[in-house]
Write a protein that holds these residues in place. Sequence first.
Motif, short mmCIF file in Angstrom:
data_model
loop_
_atom_site.label_atom_id
_atom_site.label_comp_id
_atom_site.label_asym_id
_atom_site.label_seq_id
_atom_site.Cartn_x
_atom_site.Cartn_y
_atom_site.Cartn_z
N GLU A 170 3.19 2.41 8.32
CA GLU A 170 4.58 2.14 7.96
C GLU A 170 4.73 1.73 6.49
O GLU A 170 5.76 1.98 5.90
CB GLU A 170 5.26 1.15 8.92
N SER A 171 3.68 1.13 5.92
CA SER A 171 3.84 0.73 4.52
C SER A 171 3.85 1.94 3.61
O SER A 171 3.14 2.92 3.80
CB SER A 171 2.72 -0.23 4.11
N LYS A 172 4.71 1.84 2.62
CA LYS A 172 4.88 2.90 1.63
C LYS A 172 3.54 3.26 0.95
O LYS A 172 3.24 4.43 0.73
CB LYS A 172 5.88 2.35 0.61
N LEU B 131 -1.62 7.42 -9.65
CA LEU B 131 -0.67 8.32 -9.00
C LEU B 131 0.42 7.54 -8.27
O LEU B 131 1.59 7.89 -8.31
CB LEU B 131 -1.45 9.18 -8.00
N ILE C 141 3.82 11.48 11.10
CA ILE C 141 4.83 12.27 10.37
C ILE C 141 5.76 12.97 11.36
O ILE C 141 6.98 13.00 11.16
CB ILE C 141 4.12 13.31 9.44
N GLU D 133 9.67 12.32 11.52
CA GLU D 133 10.63 13.42 11.39
C GLU D 133 11.59 13.47 12.58
O GLU D 133 12.79 13.66 12.39
CB GLU D 133 9.89 14.76 11.23
N LEU E 113 14.02 10.61 12.16
CA LEU E 113 15.02 10.86 11.12
C LEU E 113 16.07 11.86 11.61
O LEU E 113 17.25 11.70 11.34
CB LEU E 113 14.35 11.39 9.84
N MET F 52 6.09 15.08 -4.98
CA MET F 52 5.80 14.03 -4.02
C MET F 52 6.02 12.64 -4.62
O MET F 52 6.58 11.76 -3.98
CB MET F 52 4.34 14.17 -3.57
N ILE F 53 5.56 12.47 -5.86
CA ILE F 53 5.57 11.12 -6.44
C ILE F 53 6.98 10.57 -6.64
O ILE F 53 7.24 9.40 -6.38
CB ILE F 53 4.76 11.12 -7.76
N PHE G 99 8.28 9.51 -3.41
CA PHE G 99 7.53 8.31 -3.03
C PHE G 99 8.11 7.06 -3.69
O PHE G 99 8.31 6.04 -3.05
CB PHE G 99 6.05 8.48 -3.41
N GLN G 100 8.40 7.18 -4.99
CA GLN G 100 8.93 6.01 -5.72
C GLN G 100 10.30 5.61 -5.17
O GLN G 100 10.68 4.44 -5.26
CB GLN G 100 9.03 6.29 -7.23
N ASN G 101 11.06 6.57 -4.63
CA ASN G 101 12.40 6.26 -4.13
C ASN G 101 12.42 5.68 -2.71
O ASN G 101 13.48 5.33 -2.21
CB ASN G 101 13.28 7.50 -4.18
N ILE G 102 11.26 5.63 -2.06
CA ILE G 102 11.21 5.01 -0.74
C ILE G 102 11.49 3.52 -0.92
O ILE G 102 10.88 2.87 -1.77
CB ILE G 102 9.84 5.24 -0.06
N LYS H 100 11.25 -0.17 -0.16
CA LYS H 100 10.32 -1.05 0.56
C LYS H 100 11.03 -1.93 1.58
O LYS H 100 10.43 -2.35 2.57
CB LYS H 100 9.55 -1.93 -0.43
N GLU I 152 10.70 -0.17 4.87
CA GLU I 152 9.47 0.51 5.27
C GLU I 152 9.00 0.08 6.66
O GLU I 152 8.37 0.86 7.35
CB GLU I 152 8.36 0.39 4.21
N SER I 153 9.34 -1.14 7.07
CA SER I 153 8.87 -1.55 8.39
C SER I 153 9.62 -0.80 9.48
O SER I 153 10.82 -0.53 9.39
CB SER I 153 9.03 -3.06 8.57
N ILE J 271 16.44 7.32 3.59
CA ILE J 271 16.17 8.44 4.49
C ILE J 271 16.00 9.74 3.68
O ILE J 271 15.11 10.54 3.95
CB ILE J 271 17.33 8.60 5.52
N LEU K 287 12.62 9.58 2.09
CA LEU K 287 11.59 9.77 3.11
C LEU K 287 11.51 11.25 3.51
O LEU K 287 10.41 11.81 3.64
CB LEU K 287 11.96 8.91 4.33
N GLU K 288 12.66 11.88 3.66
CA GLU K 288 12.69 13.30 4.01
C GLU K 288 12.06 14.16 2.91
O GLU K 288 11.29 15.07 3.19
CB GLU K 288 14.12 13.76 4.32
N PHE L 285 9.92 13.17 0.73
CA PHE L 285 8.49 12.86 0.71
C PHE L 285 7.76 13.63 1.81
O PHE L 285 6.71 14.23 1.58
CB PHE L 285 8.29 11.35 0.88
N LEU L 286 8.33 13.63 3.01
CA LEU L 286 7.70 14.32 4.14
C LEU L 286 7.62 15.82 3.89
O LEU L 286 6.62 16.45 4.20
CB LEU L 286 8.47 14.05 5.44
#
Lengths: 98, 98
Positions: free
Chosen positions: A13-15, A38, A88, A92, A95, B1-2, B5-8, B10, B13-14, B88, B91-92, B94-95
């Motif tokens: 669950e952690s980023k 990264l 994942i 998905e 979501l 991806m990155i 990722f940065q926009n997730i 925190k 996240e739980s 969301i 996360l989408e 990123f996935l």
Amino acid sequence: MIEAFQNINKAFESKVRLGIMAVLMVNDEADFNSLKELLSLTDGNLASHTRALEELGYIVCRKAFVGRKTKTTFQATPQGREAFKAHIDALESFLKST
Amino acid sequence: MIEAFQNINKAFESKVRLGIMAVLMVNDEADFNSLKELLSLTDGNLASHTRALEELGYIVCRKAFVGRKTKTTFQATPQGREAFKAHIDALESFLKST
């Protein structure tokens, strides 16, 4: 929604762990410094999460000497790949249901 | 991806917070006991996450007396809805990129 929610794996669950696993899904291996840069992490933050993923059997860690320095490299285990894929999928489905 | 990722966020996240917000996105409000049962949580676990989301301004908490008992009800704030939607989306993305 609830079934997908229950299938979300708390281990990921952690980023930071999502990021580590995502990198190790698309790359055969990654070394500590590459992951750190990264994902813009501190040494301590990355180390605590790689240790946790290693203890869960989701990644393996290999240390080697490069000159006088140690180089730490990580790989996802087959078990880790399977668990991450399931996570994942759950994420998905969750979501989609929101 | 990155970038994704940065926009997730925190704050979300739980798994528990994802669940709370998801319920409050589709329902105008939800009371403590319904959330607790729906997400299979303990009192303490739910309370600590609702408190954190409240402190972030993402949900509001209302307490009322029903007979002699207090009933605690939660609602997502406009700010919380916006932040959760952005999470969301991140996360989408990123996935999709993994």
